[in-house]
Design a protein around this motif. Structure first.
Motif, PDB file in Angstrom:
ATOM      1  N   GLY A  50       0.780  -1.195   0.142  1.00  0.00           N
ATOM      2  CA  GLY A  50      -0.138  -0.282  -0.021  1.00  0.00           C
ATOM      3  C   GLY A  50       0.882   1.304  -0.096  1.00  0.00           C
ATOM      4  O   GLY A  50       0.361   2.349   0.606  1.00  0.00           O
ATOM      5  N   ALA A  51       2.050   1.285  -0.498  1.00  0.00           N
ATOM      6  CA  ALA A  51       2.862   2.461  -0.835  1.00  0.00           C
ATOM      7  C   ALA A  51       2.158   3.659  -1.382  1.00  0.00           C
ATOM      8  O   ALA A  51       1.306   3.354  -2.081  1.00  0.00           O
ATOM      9  CB  ALA A  51       4.053   2.069  -1.588  1.00  0.00           C
ATOM     10  N   LEU A  77       0.957  -5.593 -11.033  1.00  0.00           N
ATOM     11  CA  LEU A  77      -0.105  -5.475 -10.209  1.00  0.00           C
ATOM     12  C   LEU A  77      -1.017  -7.045 -10.405  1.00  0.00           C
ATOM     13  O   LEU A  77      -1.417  -7.383  -9.476  1.00  0.00           O
ATOM     14  CB  LEU A  77      -1.006  -4.330 -10.371  1.00  0.00           C
ATOM     15  N   MET A  78      -1.153  -7.349 -11.539  1.00  0.00           N
ATOM     16  CA  MET A  78      -1.672  -8.732 -11.903  1.00  0.00           C
ATOM     17  C   MET A  78      -1.229  -9.642 -11.231  1.00  0.00           C
ATOM     18  O   MET A  78      -1.718 -10.772 -10.813  1.00  0.00           O
ATOM     19  CB  MET A  78      -2.043  -8.700 -13.422  1.00  0.00           C
ATOM     20  N   ALA A  79       0.247  -9.766 -11.364  1.00  0.00           N
ATOM     21  CA  ALA A  79       0.845 -10.785 -10.577  1.00  0.00           C
ATOM     22  C   ALA A  79       0.934 -10.876  -9.333  1.00  0.00           C
ATOM     23  O   ALA A  79       0.748 -11.983  -8.616  1.00  0.00           O
ATOM     24  CB  ALA A  79       2.527 -10.766 -11.114  1.00  0.00           C
ATOM     25  N   ALA A  87      -8.876  -6.474  -2.205  1.00  0.00           N
ATOM     26  CA  ALA A  87      -9.013  -4.997  -1.740  1.00  0.00           C
ATOM     27  C   ALA A  87      -7.610  -4.487  -2.066  1.00  0.00           C
ATOM     28  O   ALA A  87      -7.796  -3.102  -2.318  1.00  0.00           O
ATOM     29  CB  ALA A  87      -9.160  -5.176  -0.145  1.00  0.00           C
ATOM     30  N   ARG A  88      -6.464  -4.902  -1.949  1.00  0.00           N
ATOM     31  CA  ARG A  88      -5.315  -4.318  -2.089  1.00  0.00           C
ATOM     32  C   ARG A  88      -5.286  -4.102  -3.657  1.00  0.00           C
ATOM     33  O   ARG A  88      -4.623  -3.092  -3.827  1.00  0.00           O
ATOM     34  CB  ARG A  88      -4.183  -5.280  -1.690  1.00  0.00           C
ATOM     35  N   ALA A  93      -4.642   0.104  -7.728  1.00  0.00           N
ATOM     36  CA  ALA A  93      -4.731   0.248  -9.011  1.00  0.00           C
ATOM     37  C   ALA A  93      -4.980   1.878  -9.445  1.00  0.00           C
ATOM     38  O   ALA A  93      -3.898   2.253 -10.347  1.00  0.00           O
ATOM     39  CB  ALA A  93      -5.940  -0.244  -9.549  1.00  0.00           C
ATOM     40  N   PRO A  94      -5.595   2.635  -8.479  1.00  0.00           N
ATOM     41  CA  PRO A  94      -5.452   4.198  -9.000  1.00  0.00           C
ATOM     42  C   PRO A  94      -3.977   4.696  -8.737  1.00  0.00           C
ATOM     43  O   PRO A  94      -3.762   5.507  -9.562  1.00  0.00           O
ATOM     44  CB  PRO A  94      -6.675   4.532  -7.939  1.00  0.00           C
TER      45      PRO A  94
END
Length: 114
Positions: A50-51, A77-79, A87-88, A93-94
């Motif tokens: 969550g950086a 991100l998909m990996a 949720a993460r 994504a944004p």
């Protein structure tokens, strides 16, 4: 240092080994990845914890400079998705989109249909 010895020392919280592992790029003295792979792994780690967008943007810039494409950056991100959960992924994504200079302001409009 051999990989098994390094892992053993890290597991034992050996101060020198842990210090080298957390020192940053090129300072570990242990097994290394190429710059592109290292940057993609770092981005995955940042997204999974969550950086901030600024941290993600800095790593995106490093990854791009090392030759990573936007498709690969989104692929990170998909990996990590199956490991970090819905949720993460949804919250990351944004931030990743902003780090890639994508405007997703109208993302909700796409779901509403024409």
């Amino acid at each position: 240092m051999q990989p098994d010895e390094l892992l053993r020392r890290l597991a034992l919280n050996d101060e020198r080994a842990v210090g080298r592992a957390t020192a940053g790029r090129g300072a570990s003295g242990g097994p290394t990845l190429d710059a592109r792979s290292e940057s993609l792994v770092r981005l995955g780690a940042l997204l999974s914890v969550g950086a901030t967008t600024a941290s993600c943007r800095a790593e995106v810039d490093v990854a791009r400079a090392a030759g990573a494409s936007d498709e690969e950056l989104v692929g990170v991100l998909m990996a990590v998705g199956p490991a970090v959960g819905v949720a993460r992924v949804v919250s990351a994504a944004p931030r990743l989109a902003l780090a890639l200079d994508y405007d997703i302001e109208d993302a909700d409009v796409a779901w509403e249909g024409p």
